[in-house]
Design an enzyme around this catalytic site. Structure first.
Site, PDB file in Angstrom:
ATOM      1  N   CYS A 138       0.839  -1.202   0.000  1.00  0.00           N
ATOM      2  CA  CYS A 138       0.000   0.000   0.000  1.00  0.00           C
ATOM      3  C   CYS A 138       0.872   1.250   0.000  1.00  0.00           C
ATOM      4  O   CYS A 138       2.029   1.219  -0.454  1.00  0.00           O
ATOM      5  CB  CYS A 138      -0.985  -0.002   1.148  1.00  0.00           C
ATOM      6  SG  CYS A 138      -2.354   1.179   0.872  1.00  0.00           S
ATOM      7  N   ASP A 162      -3.870   1.194   9.844  1.00  0.00           N
ATOM      8  CA  ASP A 162      -5.062   2.035   9.997  1.00  0.00           C
ATOM      9  C   ASP A 162      -5.591   1.965  11.417  1.00  0.00           C
ATOM     10  O   ASP A 162      -6.204   2.912  11.903  1.00  0.00           O
ATOM     11  CB  ASP A 162      -6.153   1.593   9.021  1.00  0.00           C
ATOM     12  CG  ASP A 162      -5.839   2.114   7.637  1.00  0.00           C
ATOM     13  OD1 ASP A 162      -5.027   1.499   6.938  1.00  0.00           O
ATOM     14  OD2 ASP A 162      -6.388   3.187   7.294  1.00  0.00           O
TER      15      ASP A 162
HETATM   16  C1  RUB Z   1      -4.087   3.160   3.310  1.00  0.00           C
HETATM   17  C2  RUB Z   1      -3.365   2.151   4.147  1.00  0.00           C
HETATM   18  C3  RUB Z   1      -2.102   2.617   4.823  1.00  0.00           C
HETATM   19  C4  RUB Z   1      -2.457   3.105   6.244  1.00  0.00           C
HETATM   20  C5  RUB Z   1      -1.281   3.820   6.906  1.00  0.00           C
HETATM   21  O1  RUB Z   1      -5.344   2.698   2.885  1.00  0.00           O
HETATM   22  O2  RUB Z   1      -3.801   1.038   4.358  1.00  0.00           O
HETATM   23  O3  RUB Z   1      -1.189   1.556   4.940  1.00  0.00           O
HETATM   24  O4  RUB Z   1      -3.540   4.015   6.186  1.00  0.00           O
HETATM   25  O5  RUB Z   1      -0.933   4.952   6.140  1.00  0.00           O
HETATM   26  P1  RUB Z   1      -6.252   3.647   1.959  1.00  0.00           P
HETATM   27  P2  RUB Z   1      -0.224   6.238   6.789  1.00  0.00           P
HETATM   28  O6  RUB Z   1      -5.453   3.946   0.740  1.00  0.00           O
HETATM   29  O7  RUB Z   1      -7.470   2.822   1.683  1.00  0.00           O
HETATM   30  O8  RUB Z   1      -6.569   4.889   2.771  1.00  0.00           O
HETATM   31  O9  RUB Z   1       1.054   5.743   7.380  1.00  0.00           O
HETATM   32  O10 RUB Z   1      -0.017   7.152   5.620  1.00  0.00           O
HETATM   33  O11 RUB Z   1      -1.149   6.810   7.822  1.00  0.00           O
END
Ligand code: RUB
Length: 309
Positions: free
Chosen positions: A125, A194
């Site tokens: 991701c 998340d």
């Molecule tokens: C984003 C996702 C990221 C976490 C952490 O999912 O799973 O790994 O949110 O990200 P989506 P961060 O694209 O569905 O929002 O470290 O940027 O908070």
């Protein structure tokens, strides 16, 4: 208005990633407070609560969102005038955004210590916290390469490979289903989160659990980079984290699906990785084993069991 615009952008994923979602929501709340033209403090509080509810209803899984909104709304616990309440909201919002940005930097510095010269990393991701660790290790002059997944169905892997490429980091771009094929070449999996439950289970982009399972089987370490406001207080009471299921259209176009009446397309956006597949959670307060998740909820988020009942 920033409130409705931000809510729509979070819902349609123009603003995405748990940390960015939290900061955008807090900024929208501050803007709403600044422009809310009411004279009665009670009405101010009620209107702010409605705005907070609109923002928290946008995406259900990233607990950073309700945690951030709550930290700002707590400013309204005691006040005697609209002016004082407004100032308190603005101050809390600015404090949250500042804390969040510093947390990502601190996580990057701590996480980079776990990346060594010659490592092969894998990320899934697009996480600013996870990428922060990787970029910081590169900035320190460590030489390594990265495997980055495609991330069906929304393709967040493209954002990740652009960032890695721009930094000049050697990167292999693979489909999600190729992870097990390559996992024996990987030394360390670095992902974001998340939400993190009290038992140390990590909720992150769909596919993370499969990756962590493959890593566990291959004895490859898995680290999760996550700010303390991604820990989910209500899991203390056994509450489960809701997994967002998005429009099936993201997986298979509606017209194609309509020709297949016996097929139901499912599109969960996140999954749950059990604590036993995770070696370390890197927070801005330090790196902890997943088993210490409760202490983060108690000591850094300030939640008490009595308060949650
Ligand atoms: C984003 C996702 C990221 C976490 C952490 O999912 O799973 O790994 O949110 O990200 P989506 P961060 O694209 O569905 O929002 O470290 O940027 O908070």
């Amino acid at each position: 208005m920033l409130l409705s615009g931000t809510a729509a952008s979070i819902k349609n994923m123009e603003i995405r990633g748990a940390g960015r979602i939290a900061r955008a929501a807090v900024e929208a709340l501050a803007d709403y407070a600044e422009n809310l033209d009411v004279s009665d403090p009670e009405t101010f509080k009620q209107e702010m609560q409605k705005a907070a509810d609109i923002l928290t209803a946008t995406r259900p899984t990233a607990v950073s969102l309700p945690n951030a909104v709550r930290s700002v709304m707590r400013a309204l616990d005691s006040f005697d005038s609209v002016g004082a309440a407004r100032d308190a909201v603005l101050a809390r919002a600015a404090e949250f955004v500042d804390h969040s940005e510093h947390a990502v930097e601190r996580i990057a510095a701590i996480g980079a210590r776990h990346i060594s010269d010659g490592d092969v990393l894998l990320t899934h991701c697009n996480s600013e916290a996870a990428l922060g660790c990787i970029l910081e290790a590169h900035r320190q002059g460590k030489e390594f390469e990265v495997y980055a997944t495609e991330v069906r169905p929304r393709g967040q892997g493209l954002i990740t490979i652009r960032t890695l490429n721009d930094a000049g980091i050697r990167t292999n771009y693979i489909v999600d289903s190729a992870v097990r094929y390559f996992i024996n070449d990987v030394d360390l999996v670095v992902v974001g989160a998340d939400a993190i439950a009290v038992n140390g289970a990590v909720v992150n982009k769909i596919g993370t659990a499969q990756i962590a399972h493959a890593a566990h089987e291959a004895r490859t370490n898995v680290i999760v980079a996550a700010e303390t406001y991604k820990f989910a207080p209500r899991t203390i009471l056994g509450e489960l984290i809701e997994i967002e299921e998005r429009d099936p259209d993201e997986v298979l176009p509606r017209e194609a699906a309509e020709e297949l009446p016996f097929v139901r397309v499912r599109n969960p956006a996140f999954d749950v990785t059990p604590a036993e597949y995770i070696d370390l959670i890197v927070t801005e307060q330090g790196a902890i084993p997943p088993g210490l998740a409760f202490t983060v909820i108690r000591d850094y988020l300030g939640w008490r069991i009595e308060e949650l009942r």
